[in-house]
Design a protein around this motif. Sequence first.
Motif, PDB file in Angstrom:
ATOM      1  N   ARG A   1      -4.548 -33.885   6.427  1.00  0.00           N
ATOM      2  CA  ARG A   1      -5.421 -32.870   5.830  1.00  0.00           C
ATOM      3  C   ARG A   1      -6.672 -32.618   6.663  1.00  0.00           C
ATOM      4  O   ARG A   1      -7.332 -31.606   6.503  1.00  0.00           O
ATOM      5  CB  ARG A   1      -5.783 -33.279   4.401  1.00  0.00           C
ATOM      6  CG  ARG A   1      -4.553 -33.248   3.500  1.00  0.00           C
ATOM      7  CD  ARG A   1      -4.879 -33.301   2.046  1.00  0.00           C
ATOM      8  NE  ARG A   1      -3.663 -33.036   1.269  1.00  0.00           N
ATOM      9  CZ  ARG A   1      -3.646 -32.489   0.080  1.00  0.00           C
ATOM     10  NH1 ARG A   1      -4.772 -32.136  -0.491  1.00  0.00           N
ATOM     11  NH2 ARG A   1      -2.509 -32.293  -0.558  1.00  0.00           N
ATOM     12  N   GLU A   2      -6.964 -33.537   7.549  1.00  0.00           N
ATOM     13  CA  GLU A   2      -8.130 -33.355   8.413  1.00  0.00           C
ATOM     14  C   GLU A   2      -7.772 -32.675   9.730  1.00  0.00           C
ATOM     15  O   GLU A   2      -8.626 -32.461  10.582  1.00  0.00           O
ATOM     16  CB  GLU A   2      -8.772 -34.721   8.705  1.00  0.00           C
ATOM     17  CG  GLU A   2      -9.382 -35.378   7.470  1.00  0.00           C
ATOM     18  CD  GLU A   2      -9.734 -36.832   7.701  1.00  0.00           C
ATOM     19  OE1 GLU A   2      -9.492 -37.325   8.820  1.00  0.00           O
ATOM     20  OE2 GLU A   2     -10.236 -37.470   6.762  1.00  0.00           O
ATOM     21  N   HIS A   3      -6.509 -32.324   9.897  1.00  0.00           N
ATOM     22  CA  HIS A   3      -6.060 -31.746  11.176  1.00  0.00           C
ATOM     23  C   HIS A   3      -6.391 -30.256  11.217  1.00  0.00           C
ATOM     24  O   HIS A   3      -5.701 -29.440  10.613  1.00  0.00           O
ATOM     25  CB  HIS A   3      -4.561 -31.969  11.347  1.00  0.00           C
ATOM     26  CG  HIS A   3      -4.037 -31.519  12.672  1.00  0.00           C
ATOM     27  ND1 HIS A   3      -4.576 -31.929  13.871  1.00  0.00           N
ATOM     28  CD2 HIS A   3      -3.021 -30.675  12.998  1.00  0.00           C
ATOM     29  CE1 HIS A   3      -3.916 -31.377  14.862  1.00  0.00           C
ATOM     30  NE2 HIS A   3      -2.976 -30.602  14.368  1.00  0.00           N
ATOM     31  N   ALA A   4      -7.426 -29.921  11.945  1.00  0.00           N
ATOM     32  CA  ALA A   4      -7.916 -28.538  11.959  1.00  0.00           C
ATOM     33  C   ALA A   4      -7.239 -27.667  13.007  1.00  0.00           C
ATOM     34  O   ALA A   4      -7.488 -26.472  13.065  1.00  0.00           O
ATOM     35  CB  ALA A   4      -9.434 -28.539  12.194  1.00  0.00           C
TER      36      ALA A   4
ATOM     37  N   ALA B   1       1.536 -33.559   0.921  1.00  0.00           N
ATOM     38  CA  ALA B   1       1.838 -32.130   0.979  1.00  0.00           C
ATOM     39  C   ALA B   1       1.165 -31.310  -0.114  1.00  0.00           C
ATOM     40  O   ALA B   1       0.830 -31.812  -1.183  1.00  0.00           O
ATOM     41  CB  ALA B   1       3.355 -31.931   0.895  1.00  0.00           C
ATOM     42  N   ASP B   2       1.002 -30.035   0.188  1.00  0.00           N
ATOM     43  CA  ASP B   2       0.614 -29.056  -0.828  1.00  0.00           C
ATOM     44  C   ASP B   2       1.848 -28.587  -1.597  1.00  0.00           C
ATOM     45  O   ASP B   2       1.766 -28.209  -2.763  1.00  0.00           O
ATOM     46  CB  ASP B   2      -0.035 -27.828  -0.170  1.00  0.00           C
ATOM     47  CG  ASP B   2      -1.280 -28.191   0.612  1.00  0.00           C
ATOM     48  OD1 ASP B   2      -2.209 -28.765   0.013  1.00  0.00           O
ATOM     49  OD2 ASP B   2      -1.329 -27.907   1.828  1.00  0.00           O
ATOM     50  N   ALA B   3       2.988 -28.593  -0.917  1.00  0.00           N
ATOM     51  CA  ALA B   3       4.212 -28.064  -1.522  1.00  0.00           C
ATOM     52  C   ALA B   3       5.418 -28.707  -0.861  1.00  0.00           C
ATOM     53  O   ALA B   3       5.329 -29.271   0.225  1.00  0.00           O
ATOM     54  CB  ALA B   3       4.273 -26.545  -1.358  1.00  0.00           C
TER      55      ALA B   3
ATOM     56  N   ASP C   1      -2.239 -24.341  11.644  1.00  0.00           N
ATOM     57  CA  ASP C   1      -2.255 -23.485  10.454  1.00  0.00           C
ATOM     58  C   ASP C   1      -1.282 -23.994   9.403  1.00  0.00           C
ATOM     59  O   ASP C   1      -1.542 -23.917   8.205  1.00  0.00           O
ATOM     60  CB  ASP C   1      -1.869 -22.050  10.846  1.00  0.00           C
ATOM     61  CG  ASP C   1      -2.860 -21.438  11.821  1.00  0.00           C
ATOM     62  OD1 ASP C   1      -4.021 -21.251  11.435  1.00  0.00           O
ATOM     63  OD2 ASP C   1      -2.468 -21.165  12.969  1.00  0.00           O
ATOM     64  N   VAL C   2      -0.140 -24.502   9.875  1.00  0.00           N
ATOM     65  CA  VAL C   2       0.891 -25.028   8.986  1.00  0.00           C
ATOM     66  C   VAL C   2       1.363 -26.373   9.524  1.00  0.00           C
ATOM     67  O   VAL C   2       1.575 -26.529  10.733  1.00  0.00           O
ATOM     68  CB  VAL C   2       2.111 -24.078   8.884  1.00  0.00           C
ATOM     69  CG1 VAL C   2       3.118 -24.614   7.862  1.00  0.00           C
ATOM     70  CG2 VAL C   2       1.680 -22.667   8.520  1.00  0.00           C
ATOM     71  N   VAL C   3       1.509 -27.346   8.631  1.00  0.00           N
ATOM     72  CA  VAL C   3       2.095 -28.639   8.965  1.00  0.00           C
ATOM     73  C   VAL C   3       3.366 -28.807   8.144  1.00  0.00           C
ATOM     74  O   VAL C   3       3.333 -28.693   6.919  1.00  0.00           O
ATOM     75  CB  VAL C   3       1.132 -29.803   8.676  1.00  0.00           C
ATOM     76  CG1 VAL C   3       1.835 -31.148   8.918  1.00  0.00           C
ATOM     77  CG2 VAL C   3      -0.125 -29.701   9.519  1.00  0.00           C
TER      78      VAL C   3
ATOM     79  N   ARG D   1      -1.921 -25.600   5.761  1.00  0.00           N
ATOM     80  CA  ARG D   1      -0.974 -25.628   4.648  1.00  0.00           C
ATOM     81  C   ARG D   1       0.054 -26.689   4.993  1.00  0.00           C
ATOM     82  O   ARG D   1       0.692 -26.619   6.054  1.00  0.00           O
ATOM     83  CB  ARG D   1      -0.321 -24.254   4.491  1.00  0.00           C
ATOM     84  CG  ARG D   1       0.795 -24.180   3.450  1.00  0.00           C
ATOM     85  CD  ARG D   1       0.246 -24.197   2.056  1.00  0.00           C
ATOM     86  NE  ARG D   1       1.266 -23.841   1.061  1.00  0.00           N
ATOM     87  CZ  ARG D   1       1.086 -23.996  -0.244  1.00  0.00           C
ATOM     88  NH1 ARG D   1      -0.065 -24.481  -0.706  1.00  0.00           N
ATOM     89  NH2 ARG D   1       2.039 -23.644  -1.093  1.00  0.00           N
ATOM     90  N   ILE D   2       0.222 -27.692   4.139  1.00  0.00           N
ATOM     91  CA  ILE D   2       1.124 -28.807   4.429  1.00  0.00           C
ATOM     92  C   ILE D   2       2.347 -28.715   3.524  1.00  0.00           C
ATOM     93  O   ILE D   2       2.223 -28.681   2.299  1.00  0.00           O
ATOM     94  CB  ILE D   2       0.417 -30.161   4.233  1.00  0.00           C
ATOM     95  CG1 ILE D   2      -0.837 -30.239   5.102  1.00  0.00           C
ATOM     96  CG2 ILE D   2       1.371 -31.310   4.564  1.00  0.00           C
ATOM     97  CD1 ILE D   2      -1.676 -31.486   4.889  1.00  0.00           C
ATOM     98  N   VAL D   3       3.508 -28.656   4.140  1.00  0.00           N
ATOM     99  CA  VAL D   3       4.752 -28.482   3.396  1.00  0.00           C
ATOM    100  C   VAL D   3       5.733 -29.591   3.785  1.00  0.00           C
ATOM    101  O   VAL D   3       6.102 -29.721   4.955  1.00  0.00           O
ATOM    102  CB  VAL D   3       5.388 -27.107   3.676  1.00  0.00           C
ATOM    103  CG1 VAL D   3       6.695 -26.948   2.905  1.00  0.00           C
ATOM    104  CG2 VAL D   3       4.414 -25.985   3.308  1.00  0.00           C
TER     105      VAL D   3
END
Length: 265
Positions: free
Chosen positions: A119-122, A146-148, A125-127, A9-11
């Motif tokens: 987005r490829e960083h596995a 970002a997603d949000a 859990d949260v960025v 999840r990228i914020v």
Amino acid sequence: MPVKNKRPRIVAIANQKGGVGKTTTAINLAAAIAVGGLKVLLVDIDPQGNASTGLGIDQSARKGGSYALLAGDSTLAECIVPTAVENLSIVPAVADLIGADLEFGAADGREFLLRNTLREHADADVVFIDCPPGLGLLTLNGLVAADAVLIPLQAEFFALEGISQIIRTVDMVKQNLNPALEVEGIVLTMTDRRNNLSEQVSNDVRAYFKEKVFETVIPRNIRVTEAPSHGIPVLLYDFRSVGAQSYLALAAEFMKRARAKKVLA
């Protein structure tokens, strides 16, 4: 342990106005979530590098940092530096970011320099992306990746006046570059319940933005202010302080919201 998501999840943490507690929130929210057991990556794209300094990352350990990532000179894995907080890593900022608008402004896909890499960083859990104040190319990259977006808002009149600008920018990015972008929420920072103006601003923000405003508020607290000079989050500096407990509460609310939307396990 949480079930691994297919991607983090990228914020982005952003506000065009400086001095609203943006970097303080980035450091301490990331640390509080990491303490809770999730793997968190903080990406510092603010040329001032305050998030990096606040997490104790010496200039000599930053290498190319997020500048090298944007320039394509290093992979994400090469840019990540561990911190004193278990489960929390950082891509630090370096002074070379100051010229990013000029250096990358004419590049093809300049708005997407961060997106695919993060987005490829596995392994997270949260960025969280700590964006600079202002709405230049670096902040635009953060919003596109970002997603949000999480918006810290100081409970004062001028900060309230400026929030419309970041909301308009989010809408523009959503329409043209990142249709999935949403407002994660607004966090009221530096609040003082003894101050009538602070209370009035808080009430006005809640009346207008309603459920987008987090219930948790971050009060003015000397321990939060002191912690960066020691290179650690307030959770490590003084766990029992009002500031530390407020960020733990914010992290819990953040996770509750994310799980309700099924964007985190």
